[in-house]
Design an enzyme around this catalytic site. Structure first.
Site, PDB file in Angstrom:
ATOM      1  N   HIS A  16       0.839  -1.208   0.000  1.00 20.30           N
ATOM      2  CA  HIS A  16       0.000   0.000   0.000  1.00 20.30           C
ATOM      3  C   HIS A  16       0.875   1.260   0.000  1.00 20.30           C
ATOM      4  CE1 HIS A  16      -2.977  -2.668   2.406  1.00 20.30           C
ATOM      5  NE2 HIS A  16      -3.521  -2.509   1.213  1.00 20.30           N
ATOM      6  N   LYS A  40     -18.394  -6.177   5.551  1.00 18.62           N
ATOM      7  CA  LYS A  40     -17.156  -6.951   5.348  1.00 18.62           C
ATOM      8  C   LYS A  40     -16.850  -7.802   6.562  1.00 18.62           C
ATOM      9  CE  LYS A  40     -13.832  -6.024   1.997  1.00 18.62           C
ATOM     10  NZ  LYS A  40     -12.471  -5.641   1.704  1.00 18.62           N
ATOM     11  N   ARG A  90      -1.980  -6.346  -8.401  1.00 16.18           N
ATOM     12  CA  ARG A  90      -0.859  -7.227  -8.072  1.00 16.18           C
ATOM     13  C   ARG A  90      -0.637  -8.308  -9.116  1.00 16.18           C
ATOM     14  NH1 ARG A  90      -3.213  -7.635  -2.165  1.00 16.18           N
ATOM     15  NH2 ARG A  90      -4.963  -7.164  -3.496  1.00 16.18           N
ATOM     16  N   SER A 128      -2.766  -7.590   3.044  1.00 16.06           N
ATOM     17  CA  SER A 128      -2.967  -7.474   4.498  1.00 16.06           C
ATOM     18  C   SER A 128      -3.264  -8.843   5.091  1.00 16.06           C
ATOM     19  CB  SER A 128      -4.129  -6.527   4.801  1.00 16.06           C
ATOM     20  OG  SER A 128      -3.837  -5.238   4.323  1.00 16.06           O
TER      21      SER A 128
HETATM   22  P1  ADP Z   1      -9.706  -3.823  -0.350  1.00 19.28           P
HETATM   23  O1  ADP Z   1     -10.361  -4.204   0.922  1.00 19.28           O
HETATM   24  O2  ADP Z   1     -10.423  -2.788  -1.151  1.00 19.28           O
HETATM   25  O3  ADP Z   1      -9.186  -4.973  -1.175  1.00 19.28           O
HETATM   26  P2  ADP Z   1      -7.003  -3.409   0.506  1.00 19.28           P
HETATM   27  O4  ADP Z   1      -6.659  -2.640   1.745  1.00 19.28           O
HETATM   28  O5  ADP Z   1      -6.756  -4.868   0.538  1.00 19.28           O
HETATM   29  O6  ADP Z   1      -8.457  -3.027   0.154  1.00 19.28           O
HETATM   30  O7  ADP Z   1      -6.231  -2.785  -0.728  1.00 19.28           O
HETATM   31  C1  ADP Z   1      -6.417  -1.466  -1.146  1.00 19.28           C
HETATM   32  C2  ADP Z   1      -5.830  -1.277  -2.512  1.00 19.28           C
HETATM   33  O8  ADP Z   1      -4.435  -1.512  -2.467  1.00 19.28           O
HETATM   34  C3  ADP Z   1      -6.368  -2.213  -3.587  1.00 19.28           C
HETATM   35  O9  ADP Z   1      -6.439  -1.507  -4.799  1.00 19.28           O
HETATM   36  C4  ADP Z   1      -5.312  -3.280  -3.676  1.00 19.28           C
HETATM   37  O10 ADP Z   1      -5.298  -3.896  -4.940  1.00 19.28           O
HETATM   38  C5  ADP Z   1      -4.070  -2.468  -3.446  1.00 19.28           C
HETATM   39  N1  ADP Z   1      -2.962  -3.261  -2.941  1.00 19.28           N
HETATM   40  C6  ADP Z   1      -2.938  -4.034  -1.840  1.00 19.28           C
HETATM   41  N2  ADP Z   1      -1.751  -4.638  -1.683  1.00 19.28           N
HETATM   42  C7  ADP Z   1      -0.987  -4.253  -2.743  1.00 19.28           C
HETATM   43  C8  ADP Z   1       0.332  -4.556  -3.195  1.00 19.28           C
HETATM   44  N3  ADP Z   1       1.112  -5.417  -2.542  1.00 19.28           N
HETATM   45  N4  ADP Z   1       0.782  -3.978  -4.349  1.00 19.28           N
HETATM   46  C9  ADP Z   1      -0.039  -3.130  -5.021  1.00 19.28           C
HETATM   47  N5  ADP Z   1      -1.283  -2.821  -4.661  1.00 19.28           N
HETATM   48  C10 ADP Z   1      -1.771  -3.366  -3.542  1.00 19.28           C
END
Ligand code: ADP
Length: 166
Positions: A16, A40, A90, A128
């Site tokens: 992130h 969620k 990703r 996460s």
């Molecule tokens: P959500 O609950 O919407 O999936 P996340 O907190 O998991 O939210 O992720 C928020 C954003 O960050 C999403 O667009 C996700 O694809 C992106 N993201 C999460 N981890 C990575 C990573 N390792 N590399 C690039 N983008 C990421």
């Protein structure tokens, strides 16, 4: 241009942070939107904790702020006067749902353009949930989350008594 980077951030990872740093360079203003969605699966960290961790890791970025939102993302985009939504990609497995969400959001608010940023390769495996899983099982998460987040995560795991030593 103002963009929204929405997510659950439960907790924020280096993946992130990479997207935040890179987007903040391109945008005039980046608003990290922390989703408060009761539908969620219950998050490990409270909203306040997730916001605090994000504020801490974004403190060095003057054009980034952290805001809480609930309800429709496109309504939040309007409320913030933003023009774009940033999403990280990703792998191809992310693509289908992200593409669908981008199209739904566009149909709900023609002014909200979704921009995809591809992950830096070293973070392509990072989410996460995987961080929480590794930490719960006692693995080393040093390369996945900042120290400040790791201390909070390990504190939480300790409090829940899932593992003795991490
Ligand atoms: P959500 O609950 O919407 O999936 P996340 O907190 O998991 O939210 O992720 C928020 C954003 O960050 C999403 O667009 C996700 O694809 C992106 N993201 C999460 N981890 C990575 C990573 N390792 N590399 C690039 N983008 C990421």
């Amino acid at each position: 241009m103002t963009a929204i980077y929405p997510g659950s951030f439960d907790p924020v990872t280096f993946g992130h942070i990479d997207i935040i740093n890179r987007s903040a360079k391109i945008m005039d203003e980046l608003i990290v939107g922390v989703l408060n969605n009761s539908n969620k699966i219950s998050p490990l960290f409270s909203l306040e904790e997730r916001i605090e961790m994000l504020k801490d890791v974004c403190a060095h970025l003057p054009n980034v702020r952290i805001e809480l939102f609930s309800g429709l993302l496109v309504d939040f985009v309007n409320k913030m006067g933003a023009q774009a939504i940033i999403r990280g990609l990703r792998a191809v497995t992310d693509f289908e749902t992200e593409f669908q969400m981008a199209q739904i959001n566009k149909s709900l608010n023609d002014n909200a353009e979704t921009l995809f940023m591809s992950t830096s390769p070293q973070f392509s495996y990072l989410s996460s949930s995987i961080v929480k899983e590794v930490a719960f099982l006692g693995g080393n998460v040093d390369s996945m989350i900042p120290d400040s987040v790791r201390f909070k995560l390990l504190g939480k795991i300790g409090r829940f008594g899932k593992v003795e030593k991490v």
